[in-house]
Design a protein around this motif. Structure first.
Motif, PDB file in Angstrom:
ATOM      1  N   ARG A  20       1.257  -1.158  -0.646  1.00  0.00           N
ATOM      2  CA  ARG A  20      -0.227  -0.385   0.057  1.00  0.00           C
ATOM      3  C   ARG A  20       0.543   0.909  -0.147  1.00  0.00           C
ATOM      4  O   ARG A  20       0.095   2.262  -0.620  1.00  0.00           O
ATOM      5  CB  ARG A  20      -0.641   0.203   1.140  1.00  0.00           C
ATOM      6  N   ALA A  21       1.940   1.153   0.757  1.00  0.00           N
ATOM      7  CA  ALA A  21       2.974   2.093   0.642  1.00  0.00           C
ATOM      8  C   ALA A  21       3.907   0.860   0.785  1.00  0.00           C
ATOM      9  O   ALA A  21       4.514   0.686   1.213  1.00  0.00           O
ATOM     10  CB  ALA A  21       2.809   3.299   1.472  1.00  0.00           C
ATOM     11  N   VAL A  22       5.334   2.660   0.739  1.00  0.00           N
ATOM     12  CA  VAL A  22       6.610   2.489   0.871  1.00  0.00           C
ATOM     13  C   VAL A  22       7.122   3.005   2.283  1.00  0.00           C
ATOM     14  O   VAL A  22       6.709   4.732   2.420  1.00  0.00           O
ATOM     15  CB  VAL A  22       7.857   2.673   0.149  1.00  0.00           C
ATOM     16  N   VAL A  23       7.379   2.519   3.245  1.00  0.00           N
ATOM     17  CA  VAL A  23       8.839   2.766   4.499  1.00  0.00           C
ATOM     18  C   VAL A  23       9.826   2.088   4.458  1.00  0.00           C
ATOM     19  O   VAL A  23      10.347   1.138   4.432  1.00  0.00           O
ATOM     20  CB  VAL A  23       8.058   2.294   5.647  1.00  0.00           C
ATOM     21  N   HIS A  24      10.771   3.681   4.288  1.00  0.00           N
ATOM     22  CA  HIS A  24      11.931   4.331   4.502  1.00  0.00           C
ATOM     23  C   HIS A  24      12.725   3.995   5.724  1.00  0.00           C
ATOM     24  O   HIS A  24      12.486   5.228   6.557  1.00  0.00           O
ATOM     25  CB  HIS A  24      12.355   4.998   3.420  1.00  0.00           C
ATOM     26  N   LEU A  92      10.583   6.664   8.225  1.00  0.00           N
ATOM     27  CA  LEU A  92      10.470   6.308   9.763  1.00  0.00           C
ATOM     28  C   LEU A  92      11.840   5.439  10.405  1.00  0.00           C
ATOM     29  O   LEU A  92      12.935   4.862   9.682  1.00  0.00           O
ATOM     30  CB  LEU A  92      10.083   4.530   9.649  1.00  0.00           C
ATOM     31  N   SER A  93      12.643   6.386  11.198  1.00  0.00           N
ATOM     32  CA  SER A  93      13.917   6.010  12.403  1.00  0.00           C
ATOM     33  C   SER A  93      13.485   6.296  13.474  1.00  0.00           C
ATOM     34  O   SER A  93      13.079   6.566  14.277  1.00  0.00           O
ATOM     35  CB  SER A  93      14.424   7.299  11.168  1.00  0.00           C
ATOM     36  N   HIS A  94      14.863   5.991  14.083  1.00  0.00           N
ATOM     37  CA  HIS A  94      14.517   6.022  15.452  1.00  0.00           C
ATOM     38  C   HIS A  94      16.717   6.859  15.758  1.00  0.00           C
ATOM     39  O   HIS A  94      17.767   6.455  14.641  1.00  0.00           O
ATOM     40  CB  HIS A  94      14.959   4.217  15.680  1.00  0.00           C
ATOM     41  N   SER A  95      16.711   7.380  16.659  1.00  0.00           N
ATOM     42  CA  SER A  95      17.726   8.221  17.523  1.00  0.00           C
ATOM     43  C   SER A  95      18.635   8.802  16.159  1.00  0.00           C
ATOM     44  O   SER A  95      18.552   9.485  15.629  1.00  0.00           O
ATOM     45  CB  SER A  95      18.535   7.208  18.258  1.00  0.00           C
ATOM     46  N   LEU A  96      19.666   8.630  15.813  1.00  0.00           N
ATOM     47  CA  LEU A  96      20.507   8.972  15.272  1.00  0.00           C
ATOM     48  C   LEU A  96      19.946   9.153  13.920  1.00  0.00           C
ATOM     49  O   LEU A  96      20.248  10.251  13.005  1.00  0.00           O
ATOM     50  CB  LEU A  96      21.722   8.144  15.687  1.00  0.00           C
ATOM     51  N   GLY A  97      19.121   7.524  13.643  1.00  0.00           N
ATOM     52  CA  GLY A  97      18.749   7.554  12.070  1.00  0.00           C
ATOM     53  C   GLY A  97      17.301   8.657  11.804  1.00  0.00           C
ATOM     54  O   GLY A  97      17.412   8.956  10.579  1.00  0.00           O
ATOM     55  N   CYS A  98      17.635   9.392  12.958  1.00  0.00           N
ATOM     56  CA  CYS A  98      16.547  10.916  11.986  1.00  0.00           C
ATOM     57  C   CYS A  98      16.981  11.457  11.824  1.00  0.00           C
ATOM     58  O   CYS A  98      16.507  12.041  11.070  1.00  0.00           O
ATOM     59  CB  CYS A  98      15.141  10.818  14.005  1.00  0.00           C
ATOM     60  N   ALA A 113      10.214  16.506  -1.716  1.00  0.00           N
ATOM     61  CA  ALA A 113       9.027  16.779  -1.739  1.00  0.00           C
ATOM     62  C   ALA A 113       8.323  16.030  -2.317  1.00  0.00           C
ATOM     63  O   ALA A 113       6.843  16.096  -1.684  1.00  0.00           O
ATOM     64  CB  ALA A 113       9.765  17.448  -2.948  1.00  0.00           C
ATOM     65  N   GLN A 114       8.458  15.041  -1.563  1.00  0.00           N
ATOM     66  CA  GLN A 114       7.348  13.198  -2.307  1.00  0.00           C
ATOM     67  C   GLN A 114       7.684  12.289  -1.761  1.00  0.00           C
ATOM     68  O   GLN A 114       6.917  11.781  -1.420  1.00  0.00           O
ATOM     69  CB  GLN A 114       8.089  12.356  -3.953  1.00  0.00           C
ATOM     70  N   ARG A 115       7.953  13.250  -0.478  1.00  0.00           N
ATOM     71  CA  ARG A 115       7.971  12.065   0.850  1.00  0.00           C
ATOM     72  C   ARG A 115       6.339  12.592   1.135  1.00  0.00           C
ATOM     73  O   ARG A 115       6.082  14.108   1.781  1.00  0.00           O
ATOM     74  CB  ARG A 115       8.617  12.168   1.518  1.00  0.00           C
ATOM     75  N   GLN A 116       5.280  11.396   1.884  1.00  0.00           N
ATOM     76  CA  GLN A 116       4.640  11.368   2.228  1.00  0.00           C
ATOM     77  C   GLN A 116       4.281  12.006   4.001  1.00  0.00           C
ATOM     78  O   GLN A 116       4.088  12.998   4.590  1.00  0.00           O
ATOM     79  CB  GLN A 116       3.436  10.074   2.092  1.00  0.00           C
ATOM     80  N   GLY A 117       5.765  11.756   4.691  1.00  0.00           N
ATOM     81  CA  GLY A 117       5.588  12.112   6.497  1.00  0.00           C
ATOM     82  C   GLY A 117       6.310  11.022   6.557  1.00  0.00           C
ATOM     83  O   GLY A 117       7.006   9.903   5.572  1.00  0.00           O
ATOM     84  N   ASN A 118       7.468  11.629   7.063  1.00  0.00           N
ATOM     85  CA  ASN A 118       8.199  11.323   8.195  1.00  0.00           C
ATOM     86  C   ASN A 118       7.954  10.615   9.888  1.00  0.00           C
ATOM     87  O   ASN A 118       6.765  11.291  11.028  1.00  0.00           O
ATOM     88  CB  ASN A 118       9.503  11.863   8.462  1.00  0.00           C
ATOM     89  N   ILE A 119       8.527   9.176  10.203  1.00  0.00           N
ATOM     90  CA  ILE A 119       8.583   9.416  11.993  1.00  0.00           C
ATOM     91  C   ILE A 119       9.719   9.196  12.321  1.00  0.00           C
ATOM     92  O   ILE A 119      10.763   8.035  12.091  1.00  0.00           O
ATOM     93  CB  ILE A 119       6.914   7.325  11.954  1.00  0.00           C
ATOM     94  N   LEU A 120       9.424   9.811  13.523  1.00  0.00           N
ATOM     95  CA  LEU A 120      10.512  10.173  13.901  1.00  0.00           C
ATOM     96  C   LEU A 120      10.614   9.665  15.217  1.00  0.00           C
ATOM     97  O   LEU A 120       9.764   9.774  16.562  1.00  0.00           O
ATOM     98  CB  LEU A 120      11.150  11.645  14.281  1.00  0.00           C
ATOM     99  N   LEU A 121      11.477   8.805  15.698  1.00  0.00           N
ATOM    100  CA  LEU A 121      11.247   7.955  16.730  1.00  0.00           C
ATOM    101  C   LEU A 121      12.845   8.402  18.237  1.00  0.00           C
ATOM    102  O   LEU A 121      14.025   7.906  17.286  1.00  0.00           O
ATOM    103  CB  LEU A 121      11.241   6.267  17.134  1.00  0.00           C
ATOM    104  N   ALA A 122      12.403   9.282  19.154  1.00  0.00           N
ATOM    105  CA  ALA A 122      13.515   9.177  20.275  1.00  0.00           C
ATOM    106  C   ALA A 122      14.794  10.353  19.091  1.00  0.00           C
ATOM    107  O   ALA A 122      15.684   9.675  19.159  1.00  0.00           O
ATOM    108  CB  ALA A 122      14.259   7.542  20.483  1.00  0.00           C
ATOM    109  N   TYR A 123      14.134  11.437  18.531  1.00  0.00           N
ATOM    110  CA  TYR A 123      15.076  11.790  17.211  1.00  0.00           C
ATOM    111  C   TYR A 123      16.448  12.000  18.199  1.00  0.00           C
ATOM    112  O   TYR A 123      16.420  12.921  20.018  1.00  0.00           O
ATOM    113  CB  TYR A 123      14.755  13.513  17.007  1.00  0.00           C
ATOM    114  N   SER A 124      17.641  11.868  17.796  1.00  0.00           N
ATOM    115  CA  SER A 124      18.870  12.224  18.231  1.00  0.00           C
ATOM    116  C   SER A 124      19.938  13.904  17.321  1.00  0.00           C
ATOM    117  O   SER A 124      19.755  13.055  16.711  1.00  0.00           O
ATOM    118  CB  SER A 124      19.829  11.455  18.407  1.00  0.00           C
ATOM    119  N   ASN A 125      20.183  14.694  18.227  1.00  0.00           N
ATOM    120  CA  ASN A 125      20.597  15.576  17.463  1.00  0.00           C
ATOM    121  C   ASN A 125      22.486  15.829  17.890  1.00  0.00           C
ATOM    122  O   ASN A 125      22.836  17.093  18.555  1.00  0.00           O
ATOM    123  CB  ASN A 125      20.099  17.572  16.633  1.00  0.00           C
ATOM    124  N   ALA A 126      22.720  15.325  19.409  1.00  0.00           N
ATOM    125  CA  ALA A 126      23.500  15.294  20.760  1.00  0.00           C
ATOM    126  C   ALA A 126      24.603  15.631  19.095  1.00  0.00           C
ATOM    127  O   ALA A 126      25.540  15.636  18.063  1.00  0.00           O
ATOM    128  CB  ALA A 126      23.768  14.283  20.645  1.00  0.00           C
TER     129      ALA A 126
END
Length: 290
Positions: A20-24, A92-98, A113-126
């Motif tokens: 139905r959709a792609v999750v990267h 979809l991503s976790h920590s540094l992956g966000c 521009a084509q991305r429908q949305g992002n899911i960011l889990l425990a985002y880290s920009n340390a």
């Protein structure tokens, strides 16, 4: 029937028969090298609901810009080779992956521009001082050959970068500037875990709300920075169900409960976003004027 993991030697895939959709997906520092192992519970649950999973592994490095570029190239190649280019794509991503997911959307404007949305889990920009204080200290004090051997074991590369004690590229400050000025993805789900004291979700939420008012959802869930990790190994009791088996099953379920709740939130958000894509436009094309 649930899809099974496939690989082309670089990228890992879970491909439903009628996606139905792609999750990267991009995992966290160090564990991102094997997403099919460390995140298989999450990714397999999403595949069962019809999401085609493209999981890009990476070896942790201080050059985050290059890691993001490699992730973009992997995604574009995978979409083409697997004939998935016609489907909506979510990140979809976790920590540094966000951070890498955000940078990847900035690296290639067409992807962002084509991305429908992002899911960011425990985002880290340390910064490096926060993220790897012990490793930095070791590089400054241990003999070079010992640290080279240790780096090869942890990171998979032949030698450590000589400027490890400088800063990530881009730095946290530069990353914040890029988000404020250029981040192109309107729809975002931020998941913060109550026992996690090392994420940077609150600042990111403020940045995204300023850039795209009303398009960012911020949820607080039980768990900690490692809650997104999960294995799909069901508990198998002995031939005769004993008190020990009962205790083992209880512990197993207790550990998985925050992970499972997180998965349900992600699934609900994806379903809502897909439903929006199916709604007819409120604007009559015949009424549009140049």
């Amino acid at each position: 029937m649930s899809p099974t993991w496939q690989t082309d030697g670089q990228t890992w895939f879970l491909l439903p028969s009628q996606p139905r959709a792609v999750v990267h997906f991009l995992g966290g520092a160090f564990v991102g090298v094997a997403p099919q192992l460390f995140y298989n519970r999450l990714l397999e649950e999403l595949a069962r609901m019809g999401m085609a999973i493209i999981a890009t592994p990476y070896s942790t490095d201080i050059d985050h810009a290059q890691l993001a570029l490699t992730a973009v190239q992997s995604l574009r190649s995978s979409l083409h080779r697997k004939a998935l280019e016609h489907l909506p794509v979510f990140g979809l991503s976790h920590s540094l992956g966000c951070k890498l997911q955000i940078l990847s959307c900035l690296t290639d404007p067409s992807v962002g521009a084509q991305r429908q949305g992002n899911i960011l889990l425990a985002y880290s920009n340390a910064g490096l001082d926060q993220a790897l204080p012990l490793l930095r200290l070791l590089f400054q004090t241990w003999p070079q050959q010992q640290m080279t051997d240790l780096w090869r074991m942890w990171m998979g590369s032949s030698s450590p970068p000589m400027n490890l004690w400088v800063e990530f590229e881009p730095s946290p400050t530069e990353t914040n500037r890029l988000i404020e000025e250029q981040y192109p993805v309107r729809n975002n789900l931020l998941l913060e875990f109550r026992q996690d004291d090392i994420d940077d979700i609150p600042l990111l939420y403020q940045q995204l709300c300023r850039r795209f008012p009303g398009h960012t959802e911020w949820q607080h869930l039980e768990g900690d920075h490692l809650t997104p990790l999960g294995f799909s190994y069901p508990f198998r009791p002995g031939a005769e169900f004993s008190p020990i088996d009962a205790l083992g099953q209880l512990v197993y379920q207790t550990l998985l409960t925050p992970n499972q709740r997180m998965i349900r939130h992600i699934q609900a958000w994806l379903m809502a976003e897909l439903a929006k894509l199916k709604k007819p436009s409120l604007i009559d094309p015949t009424e549009v004027r140049n």
